[in-house]
Design a protein around this motif. Structure first.
Motif, PDB file in Angstrom:
ATOM      1  N   GLN A 154     -83.506 -52.292  68.842  1.00  0.00           N
ATOM      2  CA  GLN A 154     -82.164 -52.216  68.259  1.00  0.00           C
ATOM      3  C   GLN A 154     -82.188 -51.690  66.817  1.00  0.00           C
ATOM      4  OE1 GLN A 154     -83.383 -54.885  69.865  1.00  0.00           O
ATOM      5  NE2 GLN A 154     -81.919 -55.493  71.423  1.00  0.00           N
ATOM      6  N   GLN A 178     -78.421 -51.402  66.082  1.00  0.00           N
ATOM      7  CA  GLN A 178     -77.575 -51.147  67.253  1.00  0.00           C
ATOM      8  C   GLN A 178     -77.148 -52.508  67.788  1.00  0.00           C
ATOM      9  OE1 GLN A 178     -77.326 -47.760  68.732  1.00  0.00           O
ATOM     10  NE2 GLN A 178     -75.613 -48.638  69.849  1.00  0.00           N
ATOM     11  N   THR A 186     -74.377 -53.429  69.468  1.00  0.00           N
ATOM     12  CA  THR A 186     -73.912 -53.326  70.851  1.00  0.00           C
ATOM     13  C   THR A 186     -74.086 -51.877  71.271  1.00  0.00           C
ATOM     14  OG1 THR A 186     -71.625 -52.741  70.333  1.00  0.00           O
ATOM     15  CG2 THR A 186     -72.147 -55.102  70.458  1.00  0.00           C
ATOM     16  N   GLU A 187     -73.713 -51.573  72.492  1.00  0.00           N
ATOM     17  CA  GLU A 187     -73.843 -50.203  72.982  1.00  0.00           C
ATOM     18  C   GLU A 187     -73.066 -49.220  72.103  1.00  0.00           C
ATOM     19  OE1 GLU A 187     -72.406 -47.853  76.895  1.00  0.00           O
ATOM     20  OE2 GLU A 187     -73.576 -49.676  77.272  1.00  0.00           O
ATOM     21  N   LYS A 188     -71.916 -49.660  71.597  1.00  0.00           N
ATOM     22  CA  LYS A 188     -71.062 -48.774  70.807  1.00  0.00           C
ATOM     23  C   LYS A 188     -71.060 -49.075  69.316  1.00  0.00           C
ATOM     24  CE  LYS A 188     -67.909 -48.040  74.638  1.00  0.00           C
ATOM     25  NZ  LYS A 188     -66.535 -48.152  75.118  1.00  0.00           N
TER      26      LYS A 188
END
Length: 146
Positions: A37, A59, A61-63
Motif C-alpha cells: 500500500q 493507497q 483504498t482502491e480509489k
C-alpha cells in the motif's frame, strides 16, 4: 468533524531498545517493513528518529491515495510521533517492555474525519483498513527482528 482513531499492536520477543531502534531507522529498516500500500517512499531529512522527514504515498483504498509528508518527533525515549504536513494525520508508535526481554509495539493513528454520511463511513471503515495495513507493518517488523 470528529477525530478518527485506529489502534493496533503486537508483542515481540525482542528487547524494547532493539525494537525502537528498528522502528526509528527510517533510512534502512522502515522501508523493508512497508507493505504494497506504500509507494514513493523517500527520506527527505535525517533518517533516524526525531528530526526525520519522510514522504510516501499510501493507497488507503482502491480509489483513495494519500500523499503524506511526515515529520518525526520523539517526545519520550519509547515513542515516535509522525505528523503529516499534508493532513491532520498523526501516527504514534509506542514501544513498551513486556516480561523480562519482550516488548509490545502499539501504533495509533488519529485524524480529523469528514462530516455527514461520508464521515460516518470514514469512522466506521477507515480504522479497520488502516489497522490491516499497520498489522502488516508490525508482522514485517517481527520478521525483520528474527
Amino acid at each position: 468533524m470528529g477525530k478518527v482513531h485506529a489502534t493496533t499492536g503486537r508483542t515481540y520477543g525482542a528487547d524494547p531498545a532493539r525494537v525502537y531502534e528498528a522502528l526509528a531507522d527510517y533510512a534502512v529498516t522502515r522501508p523493508k517493513l512497508l507493505p504494497v500500500q506504500y509507494s514513493e517512499y523517500e527520506v527527505r531529512a535525517g533518517g533516524a528518529g526525531a528530526g526525520t522527514q519522510v514522504h510516501w504515498k499510501l493507497q488507503a483504498t482502491e480509489k483513495r491515495v494519500r500523499d503524506c509528508l511526515f515529520t518525526v518527533t520523539a517526545p519520550s525515549p519509547d515513542t515516535l510521533v509522525e505528523t503529516d504536513a499534508n493532513s491532520s494525520m498523526v501516527i504514534t508508535w509506542t514501544v513498551a517492555a513486556t516480561g523480562e526481554s519482550g516488548s509490545k509495539v502499539t501504533v495509533e493513528a488519529t485524524w480529523t474525519g469528514a462530516t455527514g454520511i461520508g464521515g460516518f463511513f470514514e469512522r466506521t471503515f477507515a480504522p479497520k483498513g488502516l489497522n490491516r495495513i499497520h498489522d502488516q507493518v508490525l508482522a514485517n517488523l517481527a520478521a525483520e527482528l528474527g
